[in-house]
Design a protein around this motif. Structure first.
Motif, PDB file in Angstrom:
ATOM      1  N   LYS A 126      10.961  -5.692  -7.690  1.00 56.16           N
ATOM      2  CA  LYS A 126      12.276  -5.253  -7.207  1.00 56.16           C
ATOM      3  C   LYS A 126      12.120  -4.186  -6.121  1.00 56.16           C
ATOM      4  CE  LYS A 126      16.660  -3.225  -8.720  1.00 56.16           C
ATOM      5  NZ  LYS A 126      17.426  -2.679  -9.873  1.00 56.16           N
ATOM      6  N   LYS A 127      11.194  -3.245  -6.327  1.00 55.28           N
ATOM      7  CA  LYS A 127      10.933  -2.214  -5.317  1.00 55.28           C
ATOM      8  C   LYS A 127      10.408  -2.838  -4.024  1.00 55.28           C
ATOM      9  CE  LYS A 127       9.762   1.342  -8.748  1.00 55.28           C
ATOM     10  NZ  LYS A 127       8.676   2.229  -9.252  1.00 55.28           N
ATOM     11  N   ALA A 175       0.832  -1.205   0.000  1.00 55.79           N
ATOM     12  CA  ALA A 175       0.000   0.000   0.000  1.00 55.79           C
ATOM     13  C   ALA A 175       0.866   1.255   0.000  1.00 55.79           C
ATOM     14  CB  ALA A 175      -0.930  -0.015   1.211  1.00 55.79           C
ATOM     15  N   ARG A 176       1.950   1.233   0.754  1.00 55.24           N
ATOM     16  CA  ARG A 176       2.876   2.360   0.793  1.00 55.24           C
ATOM     17  C   ARG A 176       3.468   2.625  -0.603  1.00 55.24           C
ATOM     18  NH1 ARG A 176       8.060   1.413   4.331  1.00 55.24           N
ATOM     19  NH2 ARG A 176       6.673   1.881   6.064  1.00 55.24           N
ATOM     20  N   LEU A 177       3.862   1.552  -1.299  1.00 59.31           N
ATOM     21  CA  LEU A 177       4.431   1.714  -2.639  1.00 59.31           C
ATOM     22  C   LEU A 177       3.428   2.349  -3.603  1.00 59.31           C
ATOM     23  CD1 LEU A 177       6.397  -1.647  -2.973  1.00 59.31           C
ATOM     24  CD2 LEU A 177       7.390   0.640  -2.823  1.00 59.31           C
ATOM     25  N   ALA A 178       2.160   1.969  -3.467  1.00 59.46           N
ATOM     26  CA  ALA A 178       1.129   2.561  -4.328  1.00 59.46           C
ATOM     27  C   ALA A 178       0.988   4.055  -4.062  1.00 59.46           C
ATOM     28  CB  ALA A 178      -0.197   1.850  -4.113  1.00 59.46           C
ATOM     29  N   GLN A 228      -0.412  -9.655  -1.745  1.00 61.55           N
ATOM     30  CA  GLN A 228       0.278  -8.394  -1.451  1.00 61.55           C
ATOM     31  C   GLN A 228       0.321  -7.499  -2.684  1.00 61.55           C
ATOM     32  OE1 GLN A 228       3.805 -10.343  -0.119  1.00 61.55           O
ATOM     33  NE2 GLN A 228       3.166 -10.401   2.028  1.00 61.55           N
ATOM     34  N   ALA A 229       0.610  -8.102  -3.839  1.00 62.73           N
ATOM     35  CA  ALA A 229       0.609  -7.337  -5.082  1.00 62.73           C
ATOM     36  C   ALA A 229      -0.778  -6.755  -5.349  1.00 62.73           C
ATOM     37  CB  ALA A 229       1.048  -8.225  -6.238  1.00 62.73           C
ATOM     38  N   GLY A 230      -1.821  -7.512  -5.004  1.00 58.86           N
ATOM     39  CA  GLY A 230      -3.181  -7.027  -5.184  1.00 58.86           C
ATOM     40  C   GLY A 230      -3.499  -5.814  -4.331  1.00 58.86           C
ATOM     41  N   VAL A 231      -2.943  -5.761  -3.120  1.00 58.99           N
ATOM     42  CA  VAL A 231      -3.129  -4.575  -2.267  1.00 58.99           C
ATOM     43  C   VAL A 231      -2.528  -3.343  -2.940  1.00 58.99           C
ATOM     44  CG1 VAL A 231      -2.449  -3.496  -0.079  1.00 58.99           C
ATOM     45  CG2 VAL A 231      -3.300  -5.847  -0.105  1.00 58.99           C
ATOM     46  N   TYR A 232      -1.355  -3.524  -3.529  1.00 58.24           N
ATOM     47  CA  TYR A 232      -0.730  -2.427  -4.281  1.00 58.24           C
ATOM     48  C   TYR A 232      -1.652  -1.967  -5.417  1.00 58.24           C
ATOM     49  CZ  TYR A 232       1.941  -0.651  -8.270  1.00 58.24           C
ATOM     50  OH  TYR A 232       2.360   0.059  -9.362  1.00 58.24           O
ATOM     51  N   SER A 233      -2.131  -2.898  -6.230  1.00 60.00           N
ATOM     52  CA  SER A 233      -2.966  -2.555  -7.372  1.00 60.00           C
ATOM     53  C   SER A 233      -4.272  -1.902  -6.931  1.00 60.00           C
ATOM     54  CB  SER A 233      -3.256  -3.804  -8.205  1.00 60.00           C
ATOM     55  OG  SER A 233      -4.114  -3.506  -9.282  1.00 60.00           O
TER      56      SER A 233
END
Length: 407
Positions: A297-298, A60-63, A311-316
């Motif tokens: 990588k990030k 979520a932070r990365l998003a 986890q990737a889905g939370v980002y998206s």
């Protein structure tokens, strides 16, 4: 960084991101409370903490960072808490977030029961929910909400990919070992439907307590059934333990053990020697293309491991939510959901995604097979991509039980 705190009597972590410069502010932009708040309601300490947990907070932070640090000129704040996989705990935390914390959207939800508990509260409070790890198709049924988006995948899509591929290979008879709660029942039901549609049969079912440790009695019953496939309708540590014990009994030498929900963190825990050859269906694999590798990588730099699909889905979900606010010029929940339904989602995680009225995000999925130790050339190099599955071929049709499908 992330600091521990208490919300009521529950352990939580709050990650406050006061973010810097952003793009132009819409002339009529309206952000409630002058801040956009995203809540990550997850499992920070239990059986699903590896596949979700702190990694979901990082995602979520990365998003938020990718959005240029602000939305419509207002700061973004991310809060996170441990729902302990208990619907009542999740509901209490959500009420506090909505009433006192002014949270606008909640995402993640390992265990569908926690998502279902919060969805109704969010609808009452005019807030958005975006489950990434809450996978039951019940979320899309009679309890569907116009303010909910089941973002990453669901039990039917997972079952459709793996079960269909194995039945079509001639693996016709199936025995289920199922986690005895909402998610496990949903995964078993959806896989059974796909198996029967493709000419297979289910010869037996054993249901285990959640969480489980000793799967020996269930595995021996499955072995005695002589089914072609022993399907695991569970997740997380339950799946890892069941696969390891199946290997100890030598079951996988005569029967296929097929976990219907397997994250890359599970394969990492099992080891390739035990997981090799397994088929699985996933929404995301870090080594699929240049975009997924760049984002992974990030994530790896912060988490020191590769992201799971959840986890990737939370980002998206978080990224798409913030983009929808920007497009709508407001964080008003119905307006944001309307924009999300207009968008085609293409990012480092989701491909060709379209959000349906019932809250299903229909998008391409990946049919994967776990590599042998000899095939793996680097850490986390675990899968061969067998095929890309079109969303319309694997996601369930809209359910008549959902009133949103009747308009």
């Amino acid at each position: 960084e992330i600091a521990s705190c208490l919300v009521g009597s529950e352990m939580c972590i709050r990650d406050r991101l006061t973010l810097g410069a952003a793009g132009a502010v819409h002339a009529q932009a309206k952000i409630s409370d002058d801040v956009v708040k995203v809540g990550v309601l997850t499992d920070l300490s239990g059986v699903y903490s590896d596949l979700a947990g702190n990694g979901s907070v990082i995602a979520a932070r990365l998003a938020a960072e990718e959005m240029g640090n602000k939305v419509l000129g207002k700061p973004v704040e991310v809060v996170a808490a441990d729902h302990q996989n208990k619907p009542d705990v999740a509901a209490n935390l959500a009420r506090e977030w909505f009433d006192q914390g002014k949270v606008d959207m909640i995402t993640d939800f390992p265990t569908a029961s926690t998502a279902l508990a919060v969805m109704e509260i969010a609808k009452q409070k005019n807030r958005v929910t975006m489950p990434s790890a809450g996978l039951s198709t019940a979320i899309l049924g009679e309890k569907c909400s116009p303010l909910n988006a089941q973002w990453t995948t669901n039990t039917y899509a997972l079952a459709a990919g793996t079960a269909r591929a194995l039945v079509q290979e001639g693996k016709k008879t199936w025995y289920f070992i199922t986690a005895d709660y909402t998610f496990g029942h949903s995964l078993e039901k959806d896989a059974t439907e796909v198996i029967k549609e493709n000419g297979g049969t289910v010869v037996g079912v054993s249901r285990h307590p959640f969480p489980g440790n000793d799967f020996s009695s269930f595995l021996l019953k499955a072995q005695a059934s002589k089914a072609d496939v022993i399907a695991l309708a569970n997740a997380g540590n339950d799946t890892v333990n069941a696969v390891k014990q199946a290997n100890e009994f030598g079951i996988n030498k005569k029967q296929i053990v097929a976990p219907l929900l397997t994250y890359i963190s599970d394969v990492h825990s099992m080891g390739l020697s035990k997981a090799q050859g397994m088929y699985l269906t996933e929404a995301f694999y870090w080594d699929y293309d240049d975009a997924s590798r760049a984002w992974a990588k990030k994530f790896f730099e912060k988490a020191k491991k590769m992201p799971t699909a959840s986890q990737a889905g939370v980002y998206s979900a978080t990224l798409s939510y913030l983009k929808a606010i920007e497009a709508a010029g407001t964080d008003d929940a119905p307006a944001v959901m309307a924009k999300l339904r207009e968008m085609t989602i293409n990012d480092a995680v989701i491909r060709n995604g379209k959000l349906r009225a019932d809250g299903a995000l229909v998008h391409d999925m990946l049919l994967l097979q776990v590599k042998t130790p000899a095939q793996s050339k680097a850490p986390w190099d675990y899968y061969n991509v067998k095929s890309v599955l079109k969303g319309e071929d694997v996601f369930p049709k809209p359910q008549a039980a959902c009133p949103l499908n009747k308009s």
